[in-house]
Structures are given as C-alpha cells and as structure tokens.
Design an enzyme around this catalytic site. Structure first.
Site, PDB file in Angstrom:
ATOM      1  N   ASP A  99       0.861  -1.495  -0.172  1.00  0.00           N
ATOM      2  CA  ASP A  99       0.246   0.165   0.155  1.00  0.00           C
ATOM      3  C   ASP A  99       0.852   1.071   0.484  1.00  0.00           C
ATOM      4  O   ASP A  99       1.882   1.115   0.438  1.00  0.00           O
ATOM      5  CB  ASP A  99      -0.907   0.159   1.443  1.00  0.00           C
ATOM      6  CG  ASP A  99      -2.313   1.134   0.773  1.00  0.00           C
ATOM      7  OD1 ASP A  99      -2.012   1.194   0.068  1.00  0.00           O
ATOM      8  OD2 ASP A  99      -3.172   0.954   1.843  1.00  0.00           O
ATOM      9  N   ASP A 100       0.252   2.651  -0.221  1.00  0.00           N
ATOM     10  CA  ASP A 100       1.488   3.965  -0.393  1.00  0.00           C
ATOM     11  C   ASP A 100       1.835   4.614   0.857  1.00  0.00           C
ATOM     12  O   ASP A 100       2.113   4.953   1.441  1.00  0.00           O
ATOM     13  CB  ASP A 100       0.562   4.495  -0.958  1.00  0.00           C
ATOM     14  CG  ASP A 100      -1.638   5.492  -0.105  1.00  0.00           C
ATOM     15  OD1 ASP A 100      -1.525   4.104   0.302  1.00  0.00           O
ATOM     16  OD2 ASP A 100      -1.850   5.814  -1.667  1.00  0.00           O
ATOM     17  N   ASP A 103      -2.366   4.102   7.563  1.00  0.00           N
ATOM     18  CA  ASP A 103      -2.542   5.732   8.196  1.00  0.00           C
ATOM     19  C   ASP A 103      -3.376   5.506   9.979  1.00  0.00           C
ATOM     20  O   ASP A 103      -1.873   5.418  11.165  1.00  0.00           O
ATOM     21  CB  ASP A 103      -3.535   6.507   7.892  1.00  0.00           C
ATOM     22  CG  ASP A 103      -3.766   7.713   8.212  1.00  0.00           C
ATOM     23  OD1 ASP A 103      -3.744   7.361   9.626  1.00  0.00           O
ATOM     24  OD2 ASP A 103      -4.359   9.020   8.245  1.00  0.00           O
TER      25      ASP A 103
END
Length: 165
Positions: A99-100, A103
């Site tokens: 994933d980028d 969070d």
C-alpha cells in the site's frame, strides 16, 4: 486537509518512484515473493513498481473503502482477493501486500486478516498504523497529510516573504 494546524507533505512523481524503488530494494532481501497484492487504489502504483523490480508476475488487488473525506467509518471491502492467490498463500506461497500508506492501521488490519502470513509493506507509515506493517520507507507524524502525486497539480505558489519577485 481541513485542520489548519495539520502538516502537509507533498510528494512528487519522482520522489514517489524513488521511494517505491527503495521499498523494493528493502524487500529484495525478504523475498522472493510468489505474488503481490496491491491495496487499491493507493497501493497500485507502488505495487507495480515493486513487482517490476522484484520480478513478481502474479499481481492481485484488494479494494477497501475506509472513509469519505469527512467521516472515518468501518472498512468496506469492495473487491476481494482472488481465490488462486488465497490458495497460494494457504499452501505456503510467499505473498506480499503493498500500500502507499498506513495511517490508522484499520485497512491494514482487515487485509492482514485475509492473508495472515503475508509480508505487509508500505511506502509511508504513520505512528498509529506502523505496527501493522513489516516494511516501510518513511515515517511521518500522525498529523501530517500526505499529498500524493495523483492528488496534485502544478500551480504557482507565492513566495514565503509575500513578494511577487
């Protein structure tokens, strides 16, 4: 980004490509991997770069929606991981999830539950979700909003001093 005290971290295409290649470099010593699962949409670009760099030919996606721009809610899976990749993982294949950004870790937790033995990698990590990933490149503070290159447009920015020259 609605909070004026929130920090911003704009990432250019060049920077994102370098960071994604750095992620592949780190992952090279952990592999080889039999498949990569990109978390759509943000994980599509780094997963493609990592797959190229590590010569991973089986590329899969999982699509999750965790929030709209105002409310964080439960994770909704929009596209499941294909059965052949799930079978590969269950039968001892080495699967990489990309994933980028991690969070809060909520999306990561849902995808990890789908592939419990997979190696999870992100380009960027925030403190609340950092423990959910095995490998990442850059950590930013929880109050930092990352502007990815697909979120940006080239535009004039006034000088810090307020002048025009």
């Amino acid at each position: 980004m609605s909070n004026p005290n929130q920090k911003s971290f704009p990432v250019t295409w060049d920077q994102f490509h370098r960071d994604s290649r750095a992620l592949a470099w780190r992952l090279a010593s952990v592999g080889p991997f039999d498949a990569v699962v990109a978390i759509a949409r943000g994980g599509l670009v780094p997963a493609a770069i990592v797959a190229r760099e590590l010569n991973i030919r089986t590329v899969e996606t999982v699509a999750c929606k965790s929030y709209d721009h105002q409310n964080q809610s439960g994770i909704k899976v929009l596209k499941e991981i294909s059965q052949p990749v799930l079978d590969l993982a269950r039968n001892g294949g080495k699967v990489l999830i990309v994933d980028d950004l991690v969070d809060t870790g909520n999306t990561a937790r849902v995808v990890r539950d789908m592939l419990p033995g997979a190696h999870f990698a992100t380009v960027y990590a925030k403190p609340k979700g950092r423990d959910m990933v095995d490998t990442f490149i850059t950590e930013v503070s929880q109050d930092t909003w990352i502007f990815f290159p697909w979120d940006l447009d080239v535009a004039y920015v006034a000088p810090i001093s307020g002048g025009t020259d």
